[in-house]
Each structure stands twice: as C-alpha cells, then as structure tokens.
Design a protein around this motif. Sequence first.
Motif, short mmCIF file in Angstrom:
data_model
loop_
_atom_site.label_atom_id
_atom_site.label_comp_id
_atom_site.label_asym_id
_atom_site.label_seq_id
_atom_site.Cartn_x
_atom_site.Cartn_y
_atom_site.Cartn_z
N HIS A 1 8.64 0.04 -10.76
CA HIS A 1 10.02 1.11 -11.42
C HIS A 1 10.90 1.96 -9.87
CE1 HIS A 1 8.69 1.57 -15.65
NE2 HIS A 1 9.10 1.11 -15.28
N GLY A 2 9.98 1.47 -8.54
CA GLY A 2 11.07 2.14 -7.01
C GLY A 2 10.05 3.49 -6.53
N GLN A 3 8.79 3.47 -7.62
CA GLN A 3 8.04 4.63 -6.98
C GLN A 3 7.27 4.21 -5.84
OE1 GLN A 3 5.78 6.70 -9.32
NE2 GLN A 3 6.37 8.22 -9.16
N THR A 4 7.07 4.90 -4.75
CA THR A 4 6.39 4.94 -3.76
C THR A 4 4.96 5.59 -3.92
OG1 THR A 4 7.07 6.44 -2.97
CG2 THR A 4 8.70 4.38 -2.33
N GLY A 5 4.00 5.27 -2.98
CA GLY A 5 2.60 5.36 -2.74
C GLY A 5 2.03 7.17 -3.18
N ASP A 6 3.86 8.69 -2.60
CA ASP A 6 4.27 9.32 -3.01
C ASP A 6 4.31 10.35 -3.73
OD1 ASP A 6 6.39 8.87 -1.88
OD2 ASP A 6 5.73 10.09 -0.01
N GLY A 7 4.70 9.23 -4.69
CA GLY A 7 5.72 9.57 -5.91
C GLY A 7 7.04 9.77 -5.62
N GLN B 1 11.89 -0.15 3.06
CA GLN B 1 11.21 0.33 1.93
C GLN B 1 10.89 -0.34 0.24
OE1 GLN B 1 14.02 3.38 1.16
NE2 GLN B 1 12.65 5.38 1.21
N LEU B 2 11.96 -1.10 0.26
CA LEU B 2 11.89 -2.42 -0.56
C LEU B 2 10.65 -2.88 0.00
CD1 LEU B 2 12.74 -3.72 -3.80
CD2 LEU B 2 14.02 -4.75 -2.03
N TYR B 3 10.51 -3.79 1.40
CA TYR B 3 9.73 -5.00 1.85
C TYR B 3 8.16 -4.00 1.58
CZ TYR B 3 7.00 -7.49 4.83
OH TYR B 3 5.96 -8.34 5.25
N CYS C 1 3.26 -3.86 -1.34
CA CYS C 1 1.99 -2.93 -2.49
C CYS C 1 1.67 -3.32 -3.30
CB CYS C 1 2.86 -1.21 -2.52
SG CYS C 1 2.45 -0.14 -1.32
N LEU C 2 2.91 -3.87 -4.47
CA LEU C 2 2.21 -5.16 -5.22
C LEU C 2 1.21 -6.35 -5.21
CD1 LEU C 2 6.15 -5.95 -6.68
CD2 LEU C 2 4.18 -4.18 -7.90
#
Length: 204
Positions: A69-75, A98-100, A105-106
């Motif tokens: 859903h596009g959420q990074t590690g820091d929320g 950011q996308l990379y 992460c996935l």
Amino acid sequence: MLQLVDETFHEDPYTIPESANLLGVSEADFREIFLNHATQNLTEFKSKQRLRHVYSEASRVGEFQAICHGQTGDGTLVADRQTDRQTDRQTDSQFLRQLYYLILCLGDLMFASHKSCRDDYECSCKELDDLVGVMMKSGAYGARLTGAGWGGCAVALIGKGKEEDFLRAVKEVFYSGNCKEGSIFLTTPGEGARIISQENSVLL
C-alpha cells in the motif's frame, strides 16, 4: 506476541509429560485431544520454534501488506505521483529510490519467511532450500517456498526486464540444463479472491 513467546517458552523440545502438565491435563487426555493419527507417535514438540514461526509470519504478512500500500518502515506513505505530481527530475528520482527501497523490503520479507519455514517450522526440504538459494543468487529480490512445503514449489520476486536472465540462470544451475517444460514460469501479482456485488462493488 513474539516477545511473550521468547520469554515464556524454552528452546528445548517439550515432552508429552511436560506439555500435559502445562495444559493441566493427563498424558492420555493430551494424546486424545491434541494428537491425531499422524502425530500419535511424537514424543517431543518444538513449541517455541513453531509459535515463533506462526507469529513472525503473521507479522511479515502485515508488513508486506503495508508495503504494497506504499507504506515505508516509519509509517509514512510514498508520494502518489497522480495526486502530488512534480515534473522535476529530483522528485522523480526520489520517488524511484523510495519505490526501489519498498521492493527490497518485500524481497527481504519473502526470504525471511523462507528461513522461518526452514528453521522454525521445518516445512522445507533440501531441494527447496537449494532452489531458493539459486533464485537469490540469480538476481531475485526475495524468494520463498510456497504452498504447504515439504517439497513442491518456490516463488521469487524479480525485476522487470531481468526475466530471461533469471530464467536462464535458474535452469542452468538448479536444473543443470534439463528443465522440463512448465517447471519454471513467469507470472505477475494479481488480486486475491473476492466477492463482487451486481453493482460491481467489492463486498469482501
């Protein structure tokens, strides 16, 4: 829950007497209630390892969903290029970084899932471990067994444009050049099962 599991359970396997005592039942009742025809002969149970897999896997699923859903590690959310579009190269470059990062992460979550299946749940096998290893060395962002395990299939996340090189490497290394038709194939992520009303709105 993972902290609770870590603090409550010991690493050594639990015996039937110990397990029955913890649950407040007799050994006979323990066998009757908790064991079936496939597990009747078991005498030890790796309770901590199994619980660690179950709760860590649930956590990974939640993280995976958030990243999708596009959420990074820091929320925070990755900027939506449709609603917050800026044409300068710096903004585009930042978005791609950011996308990379999210894709990496996935991949990390997928490989962590495989290691948990292999080490804590022990539902992998040498061939699957070897295949996942080859996939990772062939350029996959992440890879894991899929299905019930104990043999079967693995799935890998690879970059667009790298498909042919990836397939060639896996076929040559894992299959030693003797890959049967359909043994390895490309696919793209899709939506899961859902129920749609006659008005075409999603119910589930």
